[in-house]
Motif scaffolding. Structure first.
Motif, mmCIF file in Angstrom:
data_model
loop_
_atom_site.group_PDB
_atom_site.id
_atom_site.type_symbol
_atom_site.label_atom_id
_atom_site.label_comp_id
_atom_site.label_asym_id
_atom_site.label_seq_id
_atom_site.Cartn_x
_atom_site.Cartn_y
_atom_site.Cartn_z
ATOM 1 N N HIS A 54 0.932 -1.288 0.085
ATOM 2 C CA HIS A 54 0.099 0.097 -0.077
ATOM 3 C C HIS A 54 0.776 1.383 -0.160
ATOM 4 O O HIS A 54 0.555 2.123 -0.605
ATOM 5 C CB HIS A 54 -0.863 -0.137 1.308
ATOM 6 C CG HIS A 54 -1.627 1.396 1.470
ATOM 7 N ND1 HIS A 54 -2.676 1.519 0.723
ATOM 8 C CD2 HIS A 54 -1.464 2.447 2.285
ATOM 9 C CE1 HIS A 54 -3.108 2.727 0.994
ATOM 10 N NE2 HIS A 54 -2.294 3.155 2.079
ATOM 11 N N TRP A 55 1.845 1.239 0.862
ATOM 12 C CA TRP A 55 2.734 2.329 0.920
ATOM 13 C C TRP A 55 3.627 2.604 -0.400
ATOM 14 O O TRP A 55 3.951 3.793 -0.677
ATOM 15 C CB TRP A 55 3.807 2.317 2.160
ATOM 16 C CG TRP A 55 3.199 3.006 3.370
ATOM 17 C CD1 TRP A 55 2.246 2.521 4.229
ATOM 18 C CD2 TRP A 55 3.378 4.372 3.799
ATOM 19 N NE1 TRP A 55 1.845 3.356 5.138
ATOM 20 C CE2 TRP A 55 2.566 4.691 4.882
ATOM 21 C CE3 TRP A 55 3.835 5.693 2.888
ATOM 22 C CZ2 TRP A 55 2.426 5.902 5.667
ATOM 23 C CZ3 TRP A 55 3.728 6.992 3.577
ATOM 24 C CH2 TRP A 55 2.941 6.934 4.827
ATOM 25 N N PHE A 56 3.890 1.600 -0.874
ATOM 26 C CA PHE A 56 4.605 1.563 -2.140
ATOM 27 C C PHE A 56 3.860 2.159 -3.058
ATOM 28 O O PHE A 56 4.108 3.287 -3.941
ATOM 29 C CB PHE A 56 5.147 0.128 -2.524
ATOM 30 C CG PHE A 56 5.413 0.266 -4.278
ATOM 31 C CD1 PHE A 56 6.544 0.849 -4.413
ATOM 32 C CD2 PHE A 56 4.794 -0.652 -4.997
ATOM 33 C CE1 PHE A 56 7.051 0.814 -5.822
ATOM 34 C CE2 PHE A 56 5.198 -0.708 -6.480
ATOM 35 C CZ PHE A 56 6.542 0.165 -6.823
ATOM 36 N N HIS A 57 2.536 1.797 -3.215
ATOM 37 C CA HIS A 57 1.550 2.318 -4.373
ATOM 38 C C HIS A 57 1.268 4.097 -3.960
ATOM 39 O O HIS A 57 1.136 4.699 -5.178
ATOM 40 C CB HIS A 57 0.525 1.721 -4.654
ATOM 41 C CG HIS A 57 0.666 0.206 -5.196
ATOM 42 N ND1 HIS A 57 1.021 0.302 -6.608
ATOM 43 C CD2 HIS A 57 0.467 -0.894 -4.838
ATOM 44 C CE1 HIS A 57 1.384 -0.977 -6.884
ATOM 45 N NE2 HIS A 57 1.019 -1.910 -5.909
ATOM 46 N N LYS A 58 1.180 4.154 -2.901
ATOM 47 C CA LYS A 58 0.644 5.524 -2.199
ATOM 48 C C LYS A 58 1.943 6.563 -2.582
ATOM 49 O O LYS A 58 1.879 7.472 -3.239
ATOM 50 C CB LYS A 58 0.610 5.443 -0.811
ATOM 51 C CG LYS A 58 0.238 6.793 -0.206
ATOM 52 C CD LYS A 58 -0.110 6.738 1.258
ATOM 53 C CE LYS A 58 -0.414 7.981 1.870
ATOM 54 N NZ LYS A 58 -0.829 8.011 3.279
ATOM 55 N N ALA A 59 3.443 6.030 -2.558
ATOM 56 C CA ALA A 59 4.285 6.863 -2.837
ATOM 57 C C ALA A 59 4.515 6.945 -4.199
ATOM 58 O O ALA A 59 4.813 7.976 -4.729
ATOM 59 C CB ALA A 59 5.714 6.102 -2.188
ATOM 60 N N LYS A 60 4.286 5.678 -5.228
ATOM 61 C CA LYS A 60 4.360 5.998 -6.537
ATOM 62 C C LYS A 60 3.392 6.954 -7.108
ATOM 63 O O LYS A 60 3.740 7.825 -8.038
ATOM 64 C CB LYS A 60 3.843 4.558 -6.971
ATOM 65 C CG LYS A 60 4.973 3.781 -7.550
ATOM 66 C CD LYS A 60 4.723 2.560 -8.352
ATOM 67 C CE LYS A 60 3.932 2.559 -9.409
ATOM 68 N NZ LYS A 60 3.414 1.435 -10.224
ATOM 69 N N SER A 61 2.306 7.238 -6.227
ATOM 70 C CA SER A 61 1.102 8.214 -6.843
ATOM 71 C C SER A 61 1.605 9.686 -6.620
ATOM 72 O O SER A 61 1.363 10.390 -7.637
ATOM 73 C CB SER A 61 -0.002 7.767 -6.157
ATOM 74 O OG SER A 61 0.035 8.374 -4.986
ATOM 75 N N PHE A 62 2.445 9.827 -5.887
ATOM 76 C CA PHE A 62 2.810 11.278 -5.728
ATOM 77 C C PHE A 62 4.442 11.730 -5.800
ATOM 78 O O PHE A 62 4.873 12.599 -5.554
ATOM 79 C CB PHE A 62 2.671 11.841 -4.457
ATOM 80 C CG PHE A 62 3.264 11.268 -3.085
ATOM 81 C CD1 PHE A 62 2.383 10.301 -2.448
ATOM 82 C CD2 PHE A 62 4.534 11.630 -2.854
ATOM 83 C CE1 PHE A 62 2.802 9.725 -1.340
ATOM 84 C CE2 PHE A 62 4.963 11.065 -1.647
ATOM 85 C CZ PHE A 62 4.153 10.251 -0.978
ATOM 86 N N SER A 63 5.190 10.446 -6.459
ATOM 87 C CA SER A 63 6.479 10.777 -6.671
ATOM 88 C C SER A 63 6.951 11.239 -8.066
ATOM 89 O O SER A 63 8.043 11.551 -8.166
ATOM 90 C CB SER A 63 7.465 9.392 -6.360
ATOM 91 O OG SER A 63 6.837 8.523 -7.339
#
Length: 141
Positions: A54-63
């Motif tokens: 979840h954190w990986f995808h969350k980070a991907k979304s705003f990186s």
């Protein structure tokens, strides 16, 4: 002041206090790439694979394409947890998306994962891919 937030956050993460750590970082506007990687790794060390992803995808979304560190962090967590098929899925996804260049650490992690479970042929395929694509030599977590 930033070092104080970092020290407190590291302490919170080492005690698996993710919610207060996230709240502190979010409030301080210190939610940097390295802290997100620390979250991913701390969640993985706790065995919480679902929240790690979840954190990986969350980070991907705003990186905005700067997610090589996040990718490497989640792959390390998954390989340590013997979740090689899941790490392969994420690896294949980022290769297909082509948003950023993979580095030696990314390829080495996948090769280690495949060898760990005896999938030497798959490890060899990743090794060959490593030479077909230009790769970055160094990334830090």
């Amino acid at each position: 002041m930033r070092h104080c937030y970092a020290a407190i956050t590291n302490s919170l993460l080492s005690h698996s206090l993710f919610s207060p750590a996230h709240h502190l970082l979010h409030r301080s506007n210190n939610l940097s790439d390295s802290f997100i990687c620390k979250f991913i790794i701390a969640l993985g060390n706790r065995g919480d694979i679902r929240r790690t992803i979840h954190w990986f995808h969350k980070a991907k979304s705003f990186s905005h394409g700067r997610c090589l560190l996040f990718c490497n962090a989640v792959l390390v967590v998954l390989v340590r947890a013997n979740r090689i098929n899941l790490s392969k899925s994420i690896f294949d996804q980022v290769v297909e998306e082509g948003v950023f260049e993979l580095d030696v650490f990314t390829y080495t992690t996948m090769i280690r994962g495949f060898c760990k479970i005896g999938m030497v042929h798959s490890a060899l395929k990743v090794f060959v891919k490593c030479f077909v694509r230009p790769i970055r030599l160094l990334t830090t977590l």
